[in-house]
Design a protein around this motif. Structure first.
Motif, PDB file in Angstrom:
ATOM      1  N   GLU A   2      10.675  -3.043  -3.557  1.00 41.63           N
ATOM      2  CA  GLU A   2      11.720  -2.494  -4.409  1.00 41.63           C
ATOM      3  C   GLU A   2      11.085  -1.763  -5.571  1.00 41.63           C
ATOM      4  OE1 GLU A   2      15.237  -4.209  -7.293  1.00 41.63           O
ATOM      5  OE2 GLU A   2      14.641  -5.335  -5.524  1.00 41.63           O
ATOM      6  N   ARG A   3      11.589  -0.569  -5.853  1.00 44.60           N
ATOM      7  CA  ARG A   3      11.075   0.224  -6.953  1.00 44.60           C
ATOM      8  C   ARG A   3      12.221   0.853  -7.697  1.00 44.60           C
ATOM      9  NH1 ARG A   3       7.985   1.717  -2.519  1.00 44.60           N
ATOM     10  NH2 ARG A   3       5.767   1.220  -2.618  1.00 44.60           N
ATOM     11  N   LEU A  38      10.180   3.655   6.334  1.00 43.00           N
ATOM     12  CA  LEU A  38       9.396   4.756   5.765  1.00 43.00           C
ATOM     13  C   LEU A  38       8.027   4.253   5.325  1.00 43.00           C
ATOM     14  CD1 LEU A  38      12.324   6.010   5.605  1.00 43.00           C
ATOM     15  CD2 LEU A  38      11.441   7.329   3.683  1.00 43.00           C
ATOM     16  N   SER A  39       7.027   5.099   5.468  1.00 46.89           N
ATOM     17  CA  SER A  39       5.674   4.755   5.040  1.00 46.89           C
ATOM     18  C   SER A  39       5.565   4.845   3.520  1.00 46.89           C
ATOM     19  CB  SER A  39       4.659   5.694   5.685  1.00 46.89           C
ATOM     20  OG  SER A  39       4.850   7.021   5.195  1.00 46.89           O
ATOM     21  N   ASP A  40       4.490   4.277   2.982  1.00 47.97           N
ATOM     22  CA  ASP A  40       4.270   4.329   1.535  1.00 47.97           C
ATOM     23  C   ASP A  40       4.199   5.771   1.043  1.00 47.97           C
ATOM     24  OD1 ASP A  40       4.213   1.581   1.351  1.00 47.97           O
ATOM     25  OD2 ASP A  40       2.024   1.442   1.463  1.00 47.97           O
ATOM     26  N   SER A  41       3.509   6.618   1.789  1.00 49.02           N
ATOM     27  CA  SER A  41       3.355   8.006   1.349  1.00 49.02           C
ATOM     28  C   SER A  41       4.684   8.745   1.376  1.00 49.02           C
ATOM     29  CB  SER A  41       2.329   8.723   2.228  1.00 49.02           C
ATOM     30  OG  SER A  41       2.734   8.712   3.595  1.00 49.02           O
ATOM     31  N   LEU A  46       9.455  11.084  -1.432  1.00 52.98           N
ATOM     32  CA  LEU A  46      10.901  11.068  -1.644  1.00 52.98           C
ATOM     33  C   LEU A  46      11.259  10.757  -3.089  1.00 52.98           C
ATOM     34  CD1 LEU A  46      12.345   9.318   1.523  1.00 52.98           C
ATOM     35  CD2 LEU A  46      12.934  11.582   0.678  1.00 52.98           C
ATOM     36  N   THR A  47      10.680   9.705  -3.626  1.00 52.81           N
ATOM     37  CA  THR A  47      11.003   9.332  -5.000  1.00 52.81           C
ATOM     38  C   THR A  47      10.549  10.413  -5.979  1.00 52.81           C
ATOM     39  OG1 THR A  47       8.959   8.018  -5.102  1.00 52.81           O
ATOM     40  CG2 THR A  47      10.992   6.863  -4.563  1.00 52.81           C
ATOM     41  N   ILE A  60      15.056   0.071  -1.622  1.00 53.38           N
ATOM     42  CA  ILE A  60      14.568  -1.111  -0.925  1.00 53.38           C
ATOM     43  C   ILE A  60      14.215  -0.690   0.496  1.00 53.38           C
ATOM     44  CG2 ILE A  60      15.194  -3.363   0.049  1.00 53.38           C
ATOM     45  CD1 ILE A  60      16.732  -3.956  -2.443  1.00 53.38           C
ATOM     46  N   ARG A  61      13.058  -1.141   0.952  1.00 52.80           N
ATOM     47  CA  ARG A  61      12.584  -0.754   2.276  1.00 52.80           C
ATOM     48  C   ARG A  61      12.712  -1.924   3.246  1.00 52.80           C
ATOM     49  NH1 ARG A  61       6.568   1.523   2.742  1.00 52.80           N
ATOM     50  NH2 ARG A  61       6.638   0.432   0.766  1.00 52.80           N
TER      51      ARG A  61
END
Length: 194
Positions: A2-3, A38-41, A46-47, A60-61
């Motif tokens: 979560e970010r 989705l991958s980290d990259s 996106l963000t 949230i992923r």
């Protein structure tokens, strides 16, 4: 995972990620995004795109259908982004869960953009990978349309309640009554009615 990222207000100048001048209904609140596999990259790209558009996001992923179903029913979401290449369940299962729970949430499908029509009725837009500026712009348009629908539903509920009060007053009154209902609407709701 979560970010929370982004700016507190929308840019006054035109952003290439927006496509229109203002998303005033969106930027005043945090946009909750559910990311499927989705991958980290990709999350960073996106963000970063939403941040450039002036939009604060909380994402949230999830990586499997069990996590997706749990998060889907756990809170209100404004957007789902589905990575077809990395997902461990298919988009049809995603759509079925949305329909079963009667969730009105736009789904952005990251896969083969040439596979038209969209692979499921729940999909609002299809993009190939790394079309992030266009994906962000389309996402903001879809979320704005969702917020319009939610405001209209709230307004309709308020109108129905006012009609019921008026009907109750008229039926229970023994004397002639002139009843005027003044309904206050927000500026956003006024815009919807114009």
């Amino acid at each position: 995972v979560e970010r929370s990222r982004g700016l507190g207000d929308v840019y006054k100048r035109q952003s290439p990620y927006l496509g229109v001048q203002s998303y005033h209904m969106i930027h005043k609140q945090i946009m909750n995004i559910l990311l499927v596999s989705l991958s980290d990259s990709d999350v960073e790209l996106l963000t970063g795109g939403f941040r450039k558009a002036g939009q604060v996001c909380r994402e949230i992923r999830v990586t499997n259908s069990e996590q997706f179903a749990e998060q889907l029913n756990g809170q209100r979401w404004e957007l789902i982004i589905f990575d077809a290449e990395r997902a461990t369940f298919d988009i049809q299962h995603c759509g079925n869960l949305l329909r079963k729970g009667r969730h009105d949430i736009p789904v952005i499908y990251m896969g083969n953009a040439e596979s038209l029509p969209p692979p499921d009725a729940a999909v609002a837009a299809v993009f190939s990978k790394y079309e992030f500026p266009r994906l962000v712009s389309a996402s903001l348009r879809e979320v704005q349309a969702l917020l319009h629908r939610r405001q209209l539903a709230t307004l309709q509920h308020t109108l129905n309640a006012a009609e019921q009060r008026s009907h109750l007053l008229m039926t229970e009154s023994k004397d002639p009554v002139a009843y005027i209902c003044l309904l206050y609407t927000s500026d956003a709701a006024d815009d919807l009615l114009c």
